[in-house]
Enzyme design. Structure first.
Site, PDB file in Angstrom:
ATOM      1  N   GLU A  99      -8.273   9.921  -3.246  1.00 54.82           N
ATOM      2  CA  GLU A  99      -8.555   9.693  -1.817  1.00 54.82           C
ATOM      3  C   GLU A  99     -10.067   9.744  -1.642  1.00 54.82           C
ATOM      4  OE1 GLU A  99      -6.234   8.606   0.244  1.00 54.82           O
ATOM      5  OE2 GLU A  99      -5.174   8.634  -1.656  1.00 54.82           O
ATOM      6  N   CYS A 108     -14.185  12.581   6.193  1.00 51.64           N
ATOM      7  CA  CYS A 108     -13.918  11.216   5.731  1.00 51.64           C
ATOM      8  C   CYS A 108     -13.440  10.369   6.908  1.00 51.64           C
ATOM      9  CB  CYS A 108     -12.877  11.245   4.640  1.00 51.64           C
ATOM     10  SG  CYS A 108     -11.403  12.126   5.142  1.00 51.64           S
TER      11      CYS A 108
END
Ligand code: NAD
Length: 515
Positions: free
Chosen positions: A286, A320
């Site tokens: 990720e 993020c």
């Protein structure tokens, strides 16, 4: 019988007794700063010759903890132990493994403020952000425990007359877990406990910026009843121990969350089959984002302005999911920028301990990188606010907004991972959607509009793993917003979702012919 999963509530710090408890936890943790933490391999505490320090980004001379710089011998030992212990751990019934997670959730709930306080000192989260991280960690424990019990049930198959058939899930083997520092407990704990509850063993290499929290987490799992050697902790540089663990032929899977550059490197390294390796490694990676919020003229502009500022500058833009591009349609362009400028300039900046809306960025390297992007931005757009360091003995940078940024400018394309927002003008809603998709990333995005047709169009065409309508693009909740991105944002593993544990399992089909 377990109660259905529910998200852990966030602490309301406007309640005096909650504030008092948090202040007590901060004082307790502050008194423990500067201690030394060992590696944990097979339950043994191991000290290496070389050490490193984890520092407080709010007070850059304050040592949070001293940690061991593991070498490749330590990494080798850890992976060997994880390999041996897998033979035992995979046979422990799933319900027992799930119980350990549930016990850890109870322990963590009891020490919620203490775990939040460690984040305040080690990564510079303010109270709310730190509390939300711990709540998310508790959610992972509660949710993945229930998910494992679900996956352990007999799986449905179509019956045939001549055979008795079964399908069930088994674990993979030793998993190397490599988390980032920005959700120092939640992401690390989420990836690790998903691997553990599914019957895999783990070698955890936390980020050097949040390695004390890594140790505290391992202690918590031991206290919850996790046997020695099932979870091993190796601290040290990613480039040496990280690479060694990823490349090791006994490593069965890598669960990584971090930057695109490191994610690509790990993906490539893991793909190379080493001598003696019996499998193709599974990798979940990720990675970063360049997340956009679109605000159209028909939106509730006050709501939108509030959401943009929270998404762009919450935890100093170091998520993020943070908004780093704001795409405005022409009619509201100037007024909306004024609205977010005023809100941004009202944010106080200071040490995380004092609970300011804006705290420090993580370390000296991040400060240099962000300030250099701000200089690039000065050539690529017009500075609206910020654009410089703020006072204090930490890595403080003023929340920064640039307007009139071209959609292809570097500050509109590259992940800065700091408090910098690029504002881009769009002709209309369709143009805004096109600009939003003009990125190699695809993690989160928000759309502010009251028009149902535009909402439908965004649902179909805005290519992100987590799309939000008329709300901020940060703050995903476990099993409410399964989280993970497309394209260079990662392998879309959807942490906190019902598919997640499958990534740590393999299906076995057994067919017995009737006599
Ligand atoms: P990073 O990539 O620098 O480091 C992540 C981890 O990888 C750390 O533990 C680090 O020590 C390790 N590492 C570094 N080099 C390595 C190597 N060669 N081999 C093995 N391991 C290595 O990222 P970071 O600064 O810790 O975190 C910020 C990044 O993480 C941002 O890009 C952010 O967008 C991303 N992130 C993504 C998600 C998501 O769910 N998509 C969530 C949080 C953070």
């Amino acid at each position: 019988m377990l109660t259905p999963f529910q998200n852990e509530p966030i602490t309301d710090f406007s309640v005096e007794s909650n504030r008092k408890r948090m202040l007590e936890a901060i004082a307790k943790v502050e008194a423990q700063l500067g201690q030394e933490y060992p590696l944990v391999i097979n339950g043994e505490r191991i000290y290496s010759e070389e050490k490193f320090q984890s520092m407080n980004p709010s007070e850059k001379d304050q040592v949070v903890g001293i940690l061991q710089k593991a070498n490749t011998d330590h990494a080798e030992q850890a992976i060997q132990v994880a390999t041996e212990r897998f033979e035992y751990w995979k046979r422990v019934p799933p319900e027992e493994r799930a119980m350990i997670l549930l016990r850890a959730a109870t322990l963590l709930r009891n020490r919620k403020h203490e775990f939040a306080a460690w984040q305040i000192f080690e990564v510079g989260k303010n109270w709310l952000e730190a509390d939300a991280d711990v709540a998310e960690a508790i959610d992972y424990l509660e949710f993945y425990a229930r998910e494992m019990i679900r996956y352990a049930q007999p799986q449905p198959l179509t019956p045939i007359a001549t055979e008795r058939n079964e399908y069930f899930y088994i674990p993979l083997g030793p998993v190397v877990v490599i988390p980032p520092w920005n959700f120092p407990l939640a992401i690390m704990l989420g990836m690790t406990t998903a691997a553990l509850v599914t019957g895999n063993t783990v070698v955890l290499k936390p980020s050097s910026d949040s390695a004390v929290i890594g140790y505290k987490f391992v202690e918590l799992m031991e206290e919850a009843g996790l046997p020695p050697g099932v979870l091993n902790l190796v601290t040290g540089p990613g480039s040496t121990v990280g690479d060694y663990l990823v490349a090791h032929p006994k490593t069965r899977m890598i669960a990584f969350t971090g930057s695109k550059e490191v994610g690509i490197h790990i993906y490539e390294l893991a793909a190379k089959v080493q001598p003696g390796q019996k499998w193709l490694k599974r990798v979940i990676a990720e990675m970063g984002g360049k997340d956009a919020i679109i605000v159209d003229a028909d939106a509730d502009l006050e709501d939108a302005a509030k959401a943009v500022v929270a998404s762009a500058f919450g935890f100093q833009g170091q998520k993020c999911s943070a908004a780093s591009r704001l795409i405005l349609t022409e009619p509201i362009y100037d007024d909306f920028i004024e609205a977010i400028k005023a809100r941004t300039e009202a944010l106080s900046i200071g040490p995380a301990k004092e609970d300011h809306p804006v705290g420090p960025v993580i370390n000296a390297g991040a400060e240099v990188k962000i300030l250099s992007y701000i200089e690039i931005g000065k050539g690529e757009g017009q500075l609206v606010t910020g654009g410089e360091k703020a006072e204090g003995n930490g890595y403080y940078i003023r929340p920064t907004i640039f307007k009139d940024v071209d959609e292809n400018a570097r500050i509109a394309q590259e992940e800065i991972f700091g408090p910098v927002l690029a504002v881009i003008k769009a002709k209309d809603f369709d143009d805004a959607l096109r600009i939003a998709n003009n990125t190699e990333y695809g993690l989160t995005g928000s759309v502010f509009t009251k028009d149902p047709m535009k909402i439908e169009k965004a649902k179909r065409e805005f290519h992100v793993g987590n799309l939000y309508i008329n709300r901020k693009c940060t703050g995903a909740l476990v099993d409410v917003h399964p989280f993970g991105g497309f394209n260079m944002s990662g392998t879309d593993s959807k942490a906190g979702g019902r598919d997640y544990l499958l990534l740590f399992l393999q299906g076995k089909s057994v067919s017995e012919k009737y006599r």
